[in-house]
Scaffold this motif. Structure first.
Motif, mmCIF file in Angstrom:
data_model
loop_
_atom_site.group_PDB
_atom_site.id
_atom_site.type_symbol
_atom_site.label_atom_id
_atom_site.label_comp_id
_atom_site.label_asym_id
_atom_site.label_seq_id
_atom_site.Cartn_x
_atom_site.Cartn_y
_atom_site.Cartn_z
ATOM 1 N N GLY A 1 0.793 -1.226 0.000
ATOM 2 C CA GLY A 1 0.000 0.000 0.000
ATOM 3 C C GLY A 1 0.823 1.272 0.000
ATOM 4 N N LYS A 2 2.136 1.157 0.072
ATOM 5 C CA LYS A 2 3.007 2.326 0.087
ATOM 6 C C LYS A 2 3.735 2.448 -1.244
ATOM 7 C CE LYS A 2 3.788 2.161 5.036
ATOM 8 N NZ LYS A 2 4.789 2.097 6.087
ATOM 9 N N GLU A 3 4.058 3.685 -1.605
ATOM 10 C CA GLU A 3 4.825 3.928 -2.826
ATOM 11 C C GLU A 3 6.304 3.741 -2.513
ATOM 12 O OE1 GLU A 3 5.000 7.058 -6.519
ATOM 13 O OE2 GLU A 3 3.991 7.631 -4.687
ATOM 14 N N VAL A 4 6.955 2.871 -3.273
ATOM 15 C CA VAL A 4 8.341 2.512 -2.989
ATOM 16 C C VAL A 4 9.195 2.562 -4.249
ATOM 17 C CG1 VAL A 4 7.709 0.998 -1.080
ATOM 18 C CG2 VAL A 4 7.928 0.057 -3.368
ATOM 19 N N ILE A 5 10.488 2.493 -4.013
ATOM 20 C CA ILE A 5 11.467 2.291 -5.074
ATOM 21 C C ILE A 5 12.158 0.984 -4.747
ATOM 22 C CG2 ILE A 5 13.495 3.194 -6.254
ATOM 23 C CD1 ILE A 5 12.750 5.945 -5.050
ATOM 24 N N ILE A 6 12.142 0.048 -5.695
ATOM 25 C CA ILE A 6 12.791 -1.248 -5.506
ATOM 26 C C ILE A 6 13.960 -1.342 -6.472
ATOM 27 C CG2 ILE A 6 12.541 -3.745 -5.732
ATOM 28 C CD1 ILE A 6 9.674 -3.469 -4.847
ATOM 29 N N TYR A 7 15.141 -1.565 -5.927
ATOM 30 C CA TYR A 7 16.342 -1.738 -6.736
ATOM 31 C C TYR A 7 16.633 -3.224 -6.836
ATOM 32 C CZ TYR A 7 16.954 3.217 -5.842
ATOM 33 O OH TYR A 7 16.766 4.567 -5.761
ATOM 34 N N THR A 8 16.927 -3.683 -8.046
ATOM 35 C CA THR A 8 17.239 -5.091 -8.258
ATOM 36 C C THR A 8 18.736 -5.264 -8.433
ATOM 37 O OG1 THR A 8 16.901 -4.906 -10.638
ATOM 38 C CG2 THR A 8 15.002 -5.531 -9.311
ATOM 39 N N GLU B 1 3.511 -12.672 -3.147
ATOM 40 C CA GLU B 1 3.208 -14.104 -3.102
ATOM 41 C C GLU B 1 4.374 -14.895 -3.685
ATOM 42 O OE1 GLU B 1 -0.524 -15.303 -4.793
ATOM 43 O OE2 GLU B 1 -1.458 -13.413 -4.230
ATOM 44 N N ASP B 2 4.759 -15.953 -3.003
ATOM 45 C CA ASP B 2 5.757 -16.906 -3.498
ATOM 46 C C ASP B 2 6.983 -16.230 -4.113
ATOM 47 O OD1 ASP B 2 4.093 -18.986 -2.746
ATOM 48 O OD2 ASP B 2 3.053 -18.965 -4.683
ATOM 49 N N ASN B 3 7.619 -15.326 -3.373
ATOM 50 C CA ASN B 3 8.831 -14.622 -3.804
ATOM 51 C C ASN B 3 8.614 -13.685 -4.988
ATOM 52 O OD1 ASN B 3 10.334 -15.698 -1.766
ATOM 53 N ND2 ASN B 3 11.246 -17.294 -3.010
ATOM 54 N N TRP B 4 7.387 -13.252 -5.226
ATOM 55 C CA TRP B 4 7.092 -12.290 -6.280
ATOM 56 C C TRP B 4 6.389 -11.086 -5.668
ATOM 57 C CZ3 TRP B 4 9.126 -12.885 -11.014
ATOM 58 C CH2 TRP B 4 9.570 -14.142 -11.359
ATOM 59 N N VAL B 5 6.820 -9.890 -6.086
ATOM 60 C CA VAL B 5 6.239 -8.644 -5.595
ATOM 61 C C VAL B 5 5.515 -7.979 -6.763
ATOM 62 C CG1 VAL B 5 6.732 -6.409 -4.539
ATOM 63 C CG2 VAL B 5 8.174 -8.372 -4.000
ATOM 64 N N GLU B 6 4.238 -7.654 -6.575
ATOM 65 C CA GLU B 6 3.467 -6.968 -7.610
ATOM 66 C C GLU B 6 3.467 -5.483 -7.298
ATOM 67 O OE1 GLU B 6 -1.071 -6.869 -8.123
ATOM 68 O OE2 GLU B 6 -0.378 -8.497 -9.428
ATOM 69 N N ILE B 7 3.835 -4.681 -8.313
ATOM 70 C CA ILE B 7 3.947 -3.237 -8.150
ATOM 71 C C ILE B 7 3.083 -2.570 -9.211
ATOM 72 C CG2 ILE B 7 5.514 -1.284 -8.195
ATOM 73 C CD1 ILE B 7 7.723 -3.306 -7.483
ATOM 74 N N GLU B 8 2.290 -1.591 -8.789
ATOM 75 C CA GLU B 8 1.446 -0.838 -9.714
ATOM 76 C C GLU B 8 1.975 0.586 -9.803
ATOM 77 O OE1 GLU B 8 -3.237 0.389 -10.289
ATOM 78 O OE2 GLU B 8 -2.683 -1.133 -8.836
ATOM 79 N N ASP B 9 2.226 1.062 -11.043
ATOM 80 C CA ASP B 9 2.739 2.415 -11.200
ATOM 81 C C ASP B 9 1.589 3.416 -11.256
ATOM 82 O OD1 ASP B 9 1.705 2.214 -13.755
ATOM 83 O OD2 ASP B 9 3.632 2.279 -14.776
ATOM 84 N N LYS B 10 1.914 4.690 -11.421
ATOM 85 C CA LYS B 10 0.885 5.738 -11.368
ATOM 86 C C LYS B 10 -0.088 5.670 -12.540
ATOM 87 C CE LYS B 10 3.894 9.109 -13.580
ATOM 88 N NZ LYS B 10 4.574 10.383 -13.433
ATOM 89 N N ASN B 11 0.292 4.977 -13.620
ATOM 90 C CA ASN B 11 -0.584 4.832 -14.787
ATOM 91 C C ASN B 11 -1.474 3.596 -14.684
ATOM 92 O OD1 ASN B 11 0.590 7.114 -15.974
ATOM 93 N ND2 ASN B 11 2.229 5.887 -16.841
ATOM 94 N N GLY B 12 -1.348 2.846 -13.607
ATOM 95 C CA GLY B 12 -2.157 1.655 -13.414
ATOM 96 C C GLY B 12 -1.557 0.392 -14.003
ATOM 97 N N GLN B 13 -0.369 0.488 -14.585
ATOM 98 C CA GLN B 13 0.294 -0.688 -15.135
ATOM 99 C C GLN B 13 0.971 -1.454 -14.014
ATOM 100 O OE1 GLN B 13 2.930 0.659 -18.184
ATOM 101 N NE2 GLN B 13 1.278 1.156 -19.586
ATOM 102 N N LYS B 14 0.886 -2.774 -14.094
ATOM 103 C CA LYS B 14 1.453 -3.615 -13.044
ATOM 104 C C LYS B 14 2.731 -4.288 -13.529
ATOM 105 C CE LYS B 14 -2.876 -4.377 -10.740
ATOM 106 N NZ LYS B 14 -3.776 -5.314 -10.107
ATOM 107 N N GLN B 15 3.660 -4.434 -12.601
ATOM 108 C CA GLN B 15 4.915 -5.133 -12.857
ATOM 109 C C GLN B 15 5.105 -6.158 -11.754
ATOM 110 O OE1 GLN B 15 8.366 -2.706 -13.607
ATOM 111 N NE2 GLN B 15 7.097 -0.955 -14.101
ATOM 112 N N ILE B 16 5.806 -7.232 -12.101
ATOM 113 C CA ILE B 16 6.105 -8.276 -11.135
ATOM 114 C C ILE B 16 7.628 -8.355 -11.011
ATOM 115 C CG2 ILE B 16 5.863 -10.705 -10.606
ATOM 116 C CD1 ILE B 16 3.135 -9.911 -10.939
ATOM 117 N N VAL B 17 8.125 -8.356 -9.777
ATOM 118 C CA VAL B 17 9.558 -8.425 -9.509
ATOM 119 C C VAL B 17 9.823 -9.629 -8.613
ATOM 120 C CG1 VAL B 17 11.519 -7.223 -8.471
ATOM 121 C CG2 VAL B 17 9.770 -5.919 -9.661
#
Length: 71
Positions: free
Chosen positions: A10-17, A31-47
């Motif tokens: 629920g917080k806005e973060v910066i994740i460095y890989t 879930e299961d070592n995957w982090v779902e991130i939603e950007d300001k445009n509503g697009q989702k990414q999985i890290v």
């Protein structure tokens, strides 16, 4: 690692890989070592959390505006 990242749901973060790239957005699920991130445009990414080297809440100034981040 997942237990630590759950604090940021629920917080806005910066994740460095490990590839030194940064992903910015709001953490929506973990879930299961995957982090779902939603950007300001509503697009989702999985890290994959195995490759996360650093995570931080997006810095803000006293007025609540985003600060510039220099990596």
């Amino acid at each position: 690692m997942n237990e630590l990242i759950k604090k940021y749901i629920g917080k806005e973060v910066i994740i460095y890989t490990s590839s030194a790239s940064g992903v910015t957005g709001t953490v929506t699920a973990i879930e299961d070592n995957w982090v779902e991130i939603e950007d300001k445009n509503g697009q989702k990414q999985i890290v994959n959390s195995d490759y996360v080297s650093r995570i931080q809440e997006y810095p803000r100034n006293k007025k609540g505006k985003k600060k510039m981040v220099i990596a």
